[in-house]
Design an enzyme around this catalytic site. Sequence first.
Site, PDB file in Angstrom:
ATOM      1  N   CYS A   1      -2.306  -0.812 -18.814  1.00 31.79           N
ATOM      2  CA  CYS A   1      -2.185  -0.087 -17.555  1.00 31.79           C
ATOM      3  C   CYS A   1      -1.208  -0.816 -16.651  1.00 31.79           C
ATOM      4  CB  CYS A   1      -3.564  -0.001 -16.889  1.00 31.79           C
ATOM      5  SG  CYS A   1      -3.528   0.716 -15.242  1.00 31.79           S
TER       6      CYS A   1
ATOM      7  N   HIS B   1       0.825  -1.200   0.000  1.00 34.89           N
ATOM      8  CA  HIS B   1       0.000   0.000   0.000  1.00 34.89           C
ATOM      9  C   HIS B   1       0.864   1.256   0.000  1.00 34.89           C
ATOM     10  CE1 HIS B   1      -2.564  -2.938   2.560  1.00 34.89           C
ATOM     11  NE2 HIS B   1      -2.692  -3.195   1.291  1.00 34.89           N
TER      12      HIS B   1
END
Length: 743
Positions: free
Chosen positions: A674, A361
């Site tokens: 992406c 994260h």
Amino acid sequence: MRAPRESESRKLLRRLQAVMAEEAQGQARLDRIVDLVADSMQTEVCSIYLNRDSETLELCATHGLNPAAVHVTRMRLGEGLVGRVARKRRAINTADAPATKGFRYMPETGEEVFSSFLGVPVQRLGERLGVLVVQSKDAREYSEDEVYALEVVAMVLAEMTELGVFTGEGEALRPRHAQQVLIRGITGQEGSAEGVVYLHDPRVVISNLVSDDPERELARLRGAVDALRLSVDKMLNDPNHGGEQTEVLEAFRMFAYSRSWLRRMEEDIDAGLTAEAAVEKEQTAARTRMKNADPYLRDRLADLDDLSNRLLRMLTGQGRDRGDLPENAVLVAKNIGPGELLEYGRGLKGVVLEGGSVGSHAAIVARAWAVPLVLQAEGITTEALSGDPILVDGDQGVVHLRPDEMVRSAFGEKLAMAAKAQERYATIRDTPCVTEDGARIEMMMNAGLIADLPSLAGSGAEGVGLFRTELQFLTRNKVPQRGELARLYAHVMDAAKGKPVTFRTLDIGSDKVLPYMKRQDEPNPALGWRAIRVGLDKRGVMRMQLQALLRAANGRPLQVMFPFIAQMEEYLAAREHLHREIERERVMGHPLPEAIRVGAMLETPSLAFAPRRFFEEADFISIGGNDLKQFFFAADRENERVRKRYDTLNVSFLSLIEKIVARCEEAGTPVSFCGEDAGRPVEALCFAAMGLRCLSMRPASIGPVKHLLLRANLGEVRRVIEDARDEGEQTVRPAVMEYLRTR
């Protein structure tokens, strides 16, 4: 049986405290200490060995051995009994040292005449600093009381070493935290930064180690422990904590109420230590136990480590105050969650973590901010002090701590070149990306935070190709409310000012576990219950998120993308959920989006071979390069041993990309790429040559990628790729790089 040892220990500590208070240089202090310990323990020898470097010990002071051996005798970790004590971080107590396994005769010391040997490690919070030794001619094992007394002295030596009391001439006596250090890690986010260290979890420095009033210190300790227990109980009673958080806090409470933990610290205070010194002594012992513990026990001992840090801050008053964050701060931490990182804001110049992974994260947030990030920088939290000069090279995964002038000068030149390149990229910001042979490439950006959206205009992005919605879930301790999400998504659309935004629905699981969601015990989470699989099973969460997206659109066009689709049925089921929510919103009289496009993220090789109907049904497809690459090569992108082994420009992977593009073209379905590789200029060039006309990347990559594409002839690059493939090359990278050099 404790009283004699405690009395003698306190007496020894008082004498040691008097030596520390004397005006003397580092070497003189060390000499006084070995004399004192030898006299107190009635041994012929006492010696102090300190780290010369991470792998070498140096004799720095001795009473009883040959004085000429000081700063001459050195040994590697594991070499001789002293080296074994250092490597194993455990005491060696033997009545017959020459006959003990590992003994090494050091002729310059004259130690062969001494039979008994007791060596204890000098260490602080898991950091190896040296070894303290006593020896006698008599063949005897030292008593438990004597071992304890020497361990207490070693603990004081460790603290004094940290405070720089023993600095002087010679490598082993150099001031700690003064010399330059090069630390190699791995790249989490490219870029370079120069700044000063800001420790996320600064070490507590204990200057008062010895106490003359044990009753007062016991009262201080017990009061702090009571306050600690109350704080843990309060956290456990917080209704916002649940699931795995509750399990962690229960473990915290178990340790906080541990009688043996408190008893050991009380005994250290009885022996003459202050309350904070007793806490740190027990913390150091716990960290030593962690080294060889199994993973489960290591996690539990880490809980005890955290509790000890809290207790030390209560006792010393040393805590974190982020109000003093310097302008050029580089955050240094063992690890950090996304919520904690977000609290620091975008002002950070860089981030260096002792742990972490490329898919963590923290890495996601750092990429969103375009902040250089180095991961797995082993030892950085031990070596660094807040305020230390630091250079972060995210491109190479290297950190220069307290660099000398030569390194700073070379790094400054690199920063200057990067600044000039950014100026050059700014001149093409608003130029459409059209190659020399007329191919129009859409340049989109990835985002996940409201704070990312100002980059939309500044980077030259034509829209948001991927908005990660999971970050809003990961940074909270409870599920966000529908209205809260609707306002956030509306804000994102407002900030985009009419440019398209593709919202990817919740992509959790694998390495992205919600704080309030029970962790699944899965042997391979990356291939487990994650992303759309969670959404289709936890329909309430998906329904709430889809409703929030529809209401945020408020009549505007809406693009929704479902993650980790592995087969057509999953896409159709997810789309059906969206259609039901559209109908529900219509019945309730809420404004519907002007147009809705529903796409899928192709991240598994299986979807490349899906029925033609899937490509016809999908409004658009985005190739999720990060996951697709790891599944295609069966190489975990979190595993440094394998993640770089397989080249993105491998002909097999490019052939898969070519096949996906062809299938989308047959069905008339727009397709984009992406991922991290889209933001690497050479990789992006090859993707465009294989037929991709839309690339989505972090904002900072758009300039470099566009700069190369504007000067490229995709037809020529395609021929270079096909020639390399026809010649049986495993990767086209060498051929493409040679083409770029000679053009």
